[in-house]
Design an enzyme around this catalytic site. Structure first.
Site, PDB file in Angstrom:
ATOM      1  N   PHE A  16       1.215  -1.386  -0.042  1.00 32.08           N
ATOM      2  CA  PHE A  16      -0.020   0.206  -0.093  1.00 32.08           C
ATOM      3  C   PHE A  16       0.985   1.388  -0.312  1.00 32.08           C
ATOM      4  O   PHE A  16       1.526   1.170   0.809  1.00 32.08           O
ATOM      5  CB  PHE A  16      -0.670   0.107   1.083  1.00 32.08           C
ATOM      6  CG  PHE A  16      -2.420   1.365   1.248  1.00 32.08           C
ATOM      7  CD1 PHE A  16      -2.801   0.953   0.804  1.00 32.08           C
ATOM      8  CD2 PHE A  16      -1.823   1.744   1.448  1.00 32.08           C
ATOM      9  CE1 PHE A  16      -4.313   2.196   0.183  1.00 32.08           C
ATOM     10  CE2 PHE A  16      -2.714   3.931   0.883  1.00 32.08           C
ATOM     11  CZ  PHE A  16      -3.927   2.969   0.637  1.00 32.08           C
ATOM     12  N   ASP A  54       9.642   3.361   1.702  1.00 32.78           N
ATOM     13  CA  ASP A  54       8.195   3.157   2.463  1.00 32.78           C
ATOM     14  C   ASP A  54       7.863   3.240   3.501  1.00 32.78           C
ATOM     15  O   ASP A  54       7.493   2.431   4.018  1.00 32.78           O
ATOM     16  CB  ASP A  54       7.136   3.071   1.421  1.00 32.78           C
ATOM     17  CG  ASP A  54       5.860   3.503   2.020  1.00 32.78           C
ATOM     18  OD1 ASP A  54       5.691   4.693   2.721  1.00 32.78           O
ATOM     19  OD2 ASP A  54       5.292   4.069   0.723  1.00 32.78           O
ATOM     20  N   LYS A  91       2.633  11.136   7.368  1.00 33.01           N
ATOM     21  CA  LYS A  91       2.120  10.672   8.026  1.00 33.01           C
ATOM     22  C   LYS A  91       2.289  11.353   9.670  1.00 33.01           C
ATOM     23  O   LYS A  91       2.125  12.650   8.978  1.00 33.01           O
ATOM     24  CB  LYS A  91       2.124   9.381   8.560  1.00 33.01           C
ATOM     25  CG  LYS A  91       0.885   8.749   7.132  1.00 33.01           C
ATOM     26  CD  LYS A  91      -0.087   7.399   7.853  1.00 33.01           C
ATOM     27  CE  LYS A  91      -0.155   6.657   6.724  1.00 33.01           C
ATOM     28  NZ  LYS A  91      -0.980   7.077   6.256  1.00 33.01           N
TER      29      LYS A  91
END
Ligand SMILES: Cc1ncc(COP(=O)(O)O)c(C=O)c1O
Length: 405
Positions: A146, A231, A260
């Protein structure tokens, strides 16, 4: 009198459903304020936050140092665009580069933009530095990945919900099973410019690869002149008990993708960190973003980096994570079939015969604990790193009650 007439939640849920596209299926709670690890809804009910905005709130809600930085910056300067330089920019880039041990930082806004930036930089590096023939670059990615929601990123998703009907798809990606070093090695050819991986797959249910996998990926990337892009948008910045999830195995990727928590739960801030031989391939006009690296974002993110530079949050996550692990492992066989824990990040597989992940999250919410299901019977726990031991015990106790029926 009917309860709906006194409670504000049902109407607010109905309005939200009426006025937005249904691209999410939120729990029916309507939050109006928050502090630390606690949320309060429009009816005054309090919830322990065990999702932390998918790790965007690692430092808790409204951390005083971050809120103070945001307030101070709001009173001075909020946006310039990158057409000019502002006085928060260099400090943010330098301090984040130092935290990452890299030469340079390229700030963006959302995680998906950081991933897109990483892909563009890797392709350009491939053509200009590695000598890949024009239009031939490929990037190796993992099943169950993802990395965000753009058309290019969903092109290499293996989740049909995320991918179906969004084609035509961007070519240039090879998908291999996650955690399988032989498959990854076999997929690399002379035109491979990068391997793009989450060091722990968050959305997939906090899937930790076998020990030795990440060092193996590092080695094969070095041997084959391929960039290793980690990531760390969800796994990074303290979540796993280290600054980066890669740290657990002593691995240093060529490029960190961050997002984030970098925005302190206040503003969207993402970034790519890499050395000058990689990020240096970009020249003026070749990439950018109006809001990327804006003064408000930089002012908040500087304080995020300073909080991380103390090591306190990484330590808390590592220590409290062991308490969380002990609590959750005690529930295996009592409604849970498996748990995976790294720091304050846990994936729990609920016995599907018992209930779905969604049902478990709804029951937890009724008991004042908010978490989110993923992929059917899995729940992910990612509380703010300011959570206390007692609050962890509370979350585990409520989960035990839910599983006991
Ligand atoms: C590992 C990873 N990469 C990228 C993204 C995309 O981030 P954003 O939603 O900010 O675009 C996410 C979001 O969940 C993620 O978990």
């Amino acid at each position: 009198m009917i309860v709906d007439d006194i409670l504000r939640t049902p109407g607010a849920v109905r309005d939200a459903e009426r006025w937005t596209a249904h691209n999410y299926h939120p729990l029916p709670v309507v939050i109006s304020s928050a502090e630390g690890a606690w949320l309060t809804d429009v009816d005054g009910k309090r919830y322990l936050d065990c999702l932390a905005g998918y790790s965007a709130l690692n430092f808790g809600h409204r951390h005083p140092q971050l809120i103070a930085a945001a307030h101070a910056q709001l009173d001075r300067l909020t946006l310039t665009s990158r057409a000019f330089i502002h006085d928060q920019f260099a400090d943010f880039c330098r301090e984040l580069a130092e935290l990452c041990g890299k030469d340079l930082v390229l700030p963006m806004n959302t995680g998906a933009e950081a991933v897109e930036t990483g892909i563009k930089v890797a392709r350009k590096w491939g053509y200009q530095v590695k000598g890949v023939p024009a239009g031939q670059a490929n990037i190796v990615v993992a099943e169950g990945n993802f990395h965000g929601r753009t058309t290019t990123i969903v092109s290499f998703s293996t989740d049909e919900d995320a991918r179906a009907d969004f084609g035509p798809y961007t070519p240039g990606f090879t998908v291999v099973p996650y955690g399988d070093l032989d498959a990854l090695t076999a997929a690399i050819d002379e035109n491979t410019v990068a391997v793009l991986l989450e060091p722990i797959q968050g959305e997939q249910g906090v899937v930790v690869p076998p020990e030795g996998y990440l060092p193996g990926v590092r080695q094969v990337c070095t041997d084959r002149n391929v960039l290793f892009i980690a990531d760390e948008i969800q796994s990074g910045l303290g979540r796993t008990g280290a600054t980066f999830a890669c740290d657990h195995e002593g691995v240093v990727p060529d490029m960190y993708l961050l997002g984030k928590a970098l925005g302190g739960g206040i503003v969207p801030v993402s970034a790519v960190a890499a050395n000058a031989d990689v990020l240096g391939v970009l020249k003026p006009g070749q990439h950018g973003s109006t809001f990327g690296g804006n003064p408000l974002a930089c002012a908040v993110a500087i304080e995020v980096v300073r909080l991380l530079a103390t090591g306190e949050f990484q330590r808390r996550s590592a220590e409290l994570g062991e308490r969380l692990r002990a609590g959750l492992e005690g529930l295996v066989g009592k409604g849970l079939v498996a748990v995976r824990v790294r720091g304050l990040w846990a994936g729990l597989d609920i016995d599907p015969a018992l209930m779905s992940g969604r049902e478990a999250c709804e029951r937890l919410a009724a008991r004042g604990v908010l978490a989110k299901d993923t992929h059917g019977s899995t729940i992910r726990l990612a509380p703010p790193l300011v959570i206390t031991e007692e609050e962890i015990d509370l979350a585990v106790a409520q989960l035990a009650e839910v599983l006991a029926g």
